[in-house]
Write a protein that holds these residues in place. Structure first.
Motif, PDB file in Angstrom:
ATOM      1  N   THR A  23     -10.142   7.899  -6.312  1.00 55.71           N
ATOM      2  CA  THR A  23      -9.195   8.769  -7.011  1.00 55.71           C
ATOM      3  C   THR A  23      -7.837   8.810  -6.324  1.00 55.71           C
ATOM      4  O   THR A  23      -6.937   9.480  -6.814  1.00 55.71           O
ATOM      5  CB  THR A  23      -9.776  10.188  -7.091  1.00 55.71           C
ATOM      6  N   GLN A  24      -7.668   8.124  -5.219  1.00 57.92           N
ATOM      7  CA  GLN A  24      -6.427   8.157  -4.465  1.00 57.92           C
ATOM      8  C   GLN A  24      -5.336   7.400  -5.220  1.00 57.92           C
ATOM      9  O   GLN A  24      -5.526   6.275  -5.673  1.00 57.92           O
ATOM     10  CB  GLN A  24      -6.642   7.532  -3.079  1.00 57.92           C
ATOM     11  N   GLU A  25      -4.178   8.007  -5.382  1.00 53.74           N
ATOM     12  CA  GLU A  25      -3.075   7.378  -6.098  1.00 53.74           C
ATOM     13  C   GLU A  25      -2.424   6.313  -5.240  1.00 53.74           C
ATOM     14  O   GLU A  25      -2.136   6.524  -4.065  1.00 53.74           O
ATOM     15  CB  GLU A  25      -2.049   8.443  -6.499  1.00 53.74           C
ATOM     16  N   ILE A  26      -2.181   5.155  -5.826  1.00 50.82           N
ATOM     17  CA  ILE A  26      -1.609   4.026  -5.103  1.00 50.82           C
ATOM     18  C   ILE A  26      -0.090   4.073  -5.201  1.00 50.82           C
ATOM     19  O   ILE A  26       0.472   4.259  -6.285  1.00 50.82           O
ATOM     20  CB  ILE A  26      -2.138   2.691  -5.666  1.00 50.82           C
TER      21      ILE A  26
ATOM     22  N   VAL B 281      -0.435  -8.878  -1.886  1.00 50.79           N
ATOM     23  CA  VAL B 281      -0.333  -7.442  -1.621  1.00 50.79           C
ATOM     24  C   VAL B 281      -1.336  -7.074  -0.537  1.00 50.79           C
ATOM     25  O   VAL B 281      -2.519  -7.426  -0.625  1.00 50.79           O
ATOM     26  CB  VAL B 281      -0.620  -6.609  -2.892  1.00 50.79           C
ATOM     27  N   LEU B 282      -0.865  -6.367   0.481  1.00 56.14           N
ATOM     28  CA  LEU B 282      -1.742  -5.780   1.485  1.00 56.14           C
ATOM     29  C   LEU B 282      -1.827  -4.287   1.185  1.00 56.14           C
ATOM     30  O   LEU B 282      -0.807  -3.591   1.176  1.00 56.14           O
ATOM     31  CB  LEU B 282      -1.201  -6.009   2.901  1.00 56.14           C
ATOM     32  N   ARG B 283      -3.035  -3.794   0.918  1.00 59.49           N
ATOM     33  CA  ARG B 283      -3.219  -2.382   0.572  1.00 59.49           C
ATOM     34  C   ARG B 283      -3.801  -1.630   1.761  1.00 59.49           C
ATOM     35  O   ARG B 283      -4.907  -1.937   2.219  1.00 59.49           O
ATOM     36  CB  ARG B 283      -4.123  -2.243  -0.643  1.00 59.49           C
ATOM     37  N   SER B 284      -3.063  -0.682   2.287  1.00 56.78           N
ATOM     38  CA  SER B 284      -3.494   0.085   3.453  1.00 56.78           C
ATOM     39  C   SER B 284      -4.643   1.004   3.083  1.00 56.78           C
ATOM     40  O   SER B 284      -4.931   1.252   1.903  1.00 56.78           O
ATOM     41  CB  SER B 284      -2.334   0.901   4.016  1.00 56.78           C
ATOM     42  N   VAL B 285      -5.294   1.545   4.113  1.00 60.59           N
ATOM     43  CA  VAL B 285      -6.454   2.401   3.889  1.00 60.59           C
ATOM     44  C   VAL B 285      -6.063   3.704   3.202  1.00 60.59           C
ATOM     45  O   VAL B 285      -6.894   4.357   2.567  1.00 60.59           O
ATOM     46  CB  VAL B 285      -7.172   2.677   5.236  1.00 60.59           C
ATOM     47  N   ASP B 286      -4.778   4.100   3.311  1.00 60.42           N
ATOM     48  CA  ASP B 286      -4.312   5.311   2.630  1.00 60.42           C
ATOM     49  C   ASP B 286      -3.589   4.985   1.318  1.00 60.42           C
ATOM     50  O   ASP B 286      -2.738   5.739   0.862  1.00 60.42           O
ATOM     51  CB  ASP B 286      -3.436   6.156   3.551  1.00 60.42           C
ATOM     52  N   ALA B 287      -3.921   3.814   0.724  1.00 64.05           N
ATOM     53  CA  ALA B 287      -3.501   3.449  -0.639  1.00 64.05           C
ATOM     54  C   ALA B 287      -2.006   3.214  -0.780  1.00 64.05           C
ATOM     55  O   ALA B 287      -1.376   3.676  -1.734  1.00 64.05           O
ATOM     56  CB  ALA B 287      -3.975   4.509  -1.634  1.00 64.05           C
ATOM     57  N   VAL B 288      -1.438   2.497   0.150  1.00 63.52           N
ATOM     58  CA  VAL B 288      -0.041   2.077   0.039  1.00 63.52           C
ATOM     59  C   VAL B 288      -0.015   0.558  -0.055  1.00 63.52           C
ATOM     60  O   VAL B 288      -0.567  -0.134   0.795  1.00 63.52           O
ATOM     61  CB  VAL B 288       0.802   2.547   1.244  1.00 63.52           C
ATOM     62  N   ASP B 289       0.623   0.035  -1.106  1.00 67.12           N
ATOM     63  CA  ASP B 289       0.710  -1.409  -1.321  1.00 67.12           C
ATOM     64  C   ASP B 289       1.949  -1.979  -0.642  1.00 67.12           C
ATOM     65  O   ASP B 289       3.072  -1.500  -0.877  1.00 67.12           O
ATOM     66  CB  ASP B 289       0.763  -1.725  -2.815  1.00 67.12           C
ATOM     67  N   PHE B 290       1.728  -3.017   0.174  1.00 66.55           N
ATOM     68  CA  PHE B 290       2.814  -3.716   0.846  1.00 66.55           C
ATOM     69  C   PHE B 290       2.996  -5.069   0.171  1.00 66.55           C
ATOM     70  O   PHE B 290       2.141  -5.945   0.275  1.00 66.55           O
ATOM     71  CB  PHE B 290       2.501  -3.892   2.334  1.00 66.55           C
TER      72      PHE B 290
ATOM     73  N   VAL C 255      -6.845  -3.581   3.741  1.00 66.23           N
ATOM     74  CA  VAL C 255      -6.877  -3.641   5.202  1.00 66.23           C
ATOM     75  C   VAL C 255      -7.313  -2.292   5.747  1.00 66.23           C
ATOM     76  O   VAL C 255      -7.273  -1.275   5.035  1.00 66.23           O
ATOM     77  CB  VAL C 255      -5.500  -4.034   5.783  1.00 66.23           C
ATOM     78  N   THR C 256      -7.731  -2.271   6.997  1.00 67.54           N
ATOM     79  CA  THR C 256      -8.297  -1.040   7.576  1.00 67.54           C
ATOM     80  C   THR C 256      -7.247  -0.143   8.213  1.00 67.54           C
ATOM     81  O   THR C 256      -7.544   0.992   8.570  1.00 67.54           O
ATOM     82  CB  THR C 256      -9.345  -1.401   8.639  1.00 67.54           C
ATOM     83  N   GLU C 257      -6.013  -0.633   8.372  1.00 67.03           N
ATOM     84  CA  GLU C 257      -4.972   0.167   9.014  1.00 67.03           C
ATOM     85  C   GLU C 257      -4.293   1.093   8.017  1.00 67.03           C
ATOM     86  O   GLU C 257      -4.124   0.741   6.843  1.00 67.03           O
ATOM     87  CB  GLU C 257      -3.911  -0.727   9.656  1.00 67.03           C
ATOM     88  N   PRO C 258      -3.849   2.283   8.459  1.00 75.05           N
ATOM     89  CA  PRO C 258      -3.062   3.169   7.591  1.00 75.05           C
ATOM     90  C   PRO C 258      -1.642   2.634   7.455  1.00 75.05           C
ATOM     91  O   PRO C 258      -1.201   1.779   8.240  1.00 75.05           O
ATOM     92  CB  PRO C 258      -3.089   4.503   8.344  1.00 75.05           C
ATOM     93  N   SER C 259      -0.903   3.127   6.488  1.00 71.23           N
ATOM     94  CA  SER C 259       0.456   2.636   6.235  1.00 71.23           C
ATOM     95  C   SER C 259       1.390   2.895   7.417  1.00 71.23           C
ATOM     96  O   SER C 259       2.316   2.124   7.655  1.00 71.23           O
ATOM     97  CB  SER C 259       1.013   3.292   4.974  1.00 71.23           C
ATOM     98  N   THR C 260       1.137   3.979   8.172  1.00 73.59           N
ATOM     99  CA  THR C 260       1.998   4.282   9.320  1.00 73.59           C
ATOM    100  C   THR C 260       1.900   3.236  10.423  1.00 73.59           C
ATOM    101  O   THR C 260       2.808   3.081  11.228  1.00 73.59           O
ATOM    102  CB  THR C 260       1.641   5.656   9.908  1.00 73.59           C
ATOM    103  N   ILE C 261       0.778   2.524  10.455  1.00 74.81           N
ATOM    104  CA  ILE C 261       0.594   1.444  11.430  1.00 74.81           C
ATOM    105  C   ILE C 261       0.970   0.103  10.816  1.00 74.81           C
ATOM    106  O   ILE C 261       1.613  -0.735  11.457  1.00 74.81           O
ATOM    107  CB  ILE C 261      -0.863   1.394  11.924  1.00 74.81           C
ATOM    108  N   LEU C 262       0.592  -0.093   9.563  1.00 72.02           N
ATOM    109  CA  LEU C 262       0.844  -1.384   8.911  1.00 72.02           C
ATOM    110  C   LEU C 262       2.333  -1.655   8.746  1.00 72.02           C
ATOM    111  O   LEU C 262       2.775  -2.800   8.915  1.00 72.02           O
ATOM    112  CB  LEU C 262       0.148  -1.396   7.543  1.00 72.02           C
ATOM    113  N   TYR C 263       3.129  -0.627   8.436  1.00 75.27           N
ATOM    114  CA  TYR C 263       4.563  -0.837   8.221  1.00 75.27           C
ATOM    115  C   TYR C 263       5.257  -1.397   9.470  1.00 75.27           C
ATOM    116  O   TYR C 263       5.891  -2.453   9.406  1.00 75.27           O
ATOM    117  CB  TYR C 263       5.219   0.463   7.758  1.00 75.27           C
TER     118      TYR C 263
END
Length: 296
Positions: free
Chosen positions: A4-7, A22-31, A65-73
């Protein structure tokens, strides 16, 4: 990531509409990224992109991916050619996570030392688990730059963890009762070859699943003993996958007219179960990490 998490889409430069991956972080942010860039900075992605694409897959693949967006960015920003600014971290914890992500594969001991010094129990345990890939940890040649930053007790705990994991991993091959009790396991050539059993009548037996204690073929016994010694020195999955005794066992099994028919399938199947059980045994070994009192 929750269903249910919004991307959402990451900010520039990772919002390019012309992207092809697209790399999708664990907190649903598309890179939004490009295969060429990722293949140049990561051998993992390079190998992945050489695989043929399934026709049912979307034109632009999405890789979780298993990393959150704060790390992936900031991690992606370090190698992005259009980035004009240095990565900015929201907290010291994010910076620590990035350092661990980037350097853990090669510098597990250094990450362990930094994590102990900073009181980061989670990263210390991850680094210690990765250090199991180091054969014979504890010898003088295993010294590392970060050793001077931690206490002798921290290092002692790491060596004790490595040793106990080696004992646990080696013990897996001393009894095979953990194998599933299926007909295919029961019929494996390693303990059901009628030719080898005639030669091995006086050999010791070993528990096989729930089928009781059975006499195993000499070439398979040699494989179990040798791989067990290797696991004691380097208790990790790679030890089993890279063992020269696996190919030697197959070569010796080919000398038997019965074993040669199924040895490749049977030994490969056994090795998969073997790896899973070794990982379970290692996971039961606990590494105790003490928080550095000087940092509190």
């Amino acid at each position: 990531m929750s269903e249910t998490q919004e991307i959402s889409t990451a900010p520039a430069p990772f919002n390019n509409p012309d992207h092809d991956i697209v790399l999708r972080s664990v907190d649903a942010v598309d890179f939004h990224n490009f295969k060429l860039i990722l293949s140049l900075v990561s051998p993992i992605f390079k190998d992945m992109f050489t695989l043929p694409q399934n026709e049912s897959e979307p034109a632009v693949p999405i890789i979780p991916v298993t990393e959150p967006s704060t790390i992936l960015y900031p991690l992606l920003l370090l190698s992005y050619p259009s980035a004009s600014a240095d990565p900015v971290f929201n907290s010291i914890d994010d910076a620590r996570d990035l350092i661990a992500t980037q350097f853990l594969p090669t510098y597990s001991l250094n990450i362990y030392a930094v994590s102990c010094l900073a009181g980061c129990q989670h990263h210390a345990r991850i680094a210690a688990a990765r250090s199991l890939e180091i054969k014979g940890l504890g010898r003088p040649s295993s010294g590392f730059a970060g050793m001077g930053a931690i206490s002798a007790f921290d290092y002692h705990r790491l060596l004790k963890y490595h040793y106990e994991c080696g004992i646990a991993a080696q013990a897996v091959g001393k009894s095979l009762e953990w194998l599933p009790s299926t007909p295919s396991i029961n019929d494996m050539r390693m303990w059901r070859c009628h030719i080898c059993r005639r030669v091995a009548l006086d050999r010791p037996t070993i528990q096989i699943a729930s089928f009781g204690k059975l006499t195993i073929n000499p070439w398979f016994e040699e494989y179990l003993v040798a791989s067990g010694r290797e696991l004691a020195a380097r208790p990790c999955e790679l030890t089993i996958l890279e063992s020269v005794y696996y190919d030697r066992a197959i070569a010796k099994a080919r000398d038997c007219l019965s074993c040669r028919v199924a040895v490749h399938h049977d030994l490969a199947t056994f090795r998969n179960f073997y790896i899973t059980e070794v990982k379970k045994a290692i996971a039961k070994v606990i590494l105790l990490i003490m928080i550095n009192s000087n940092l509190t």
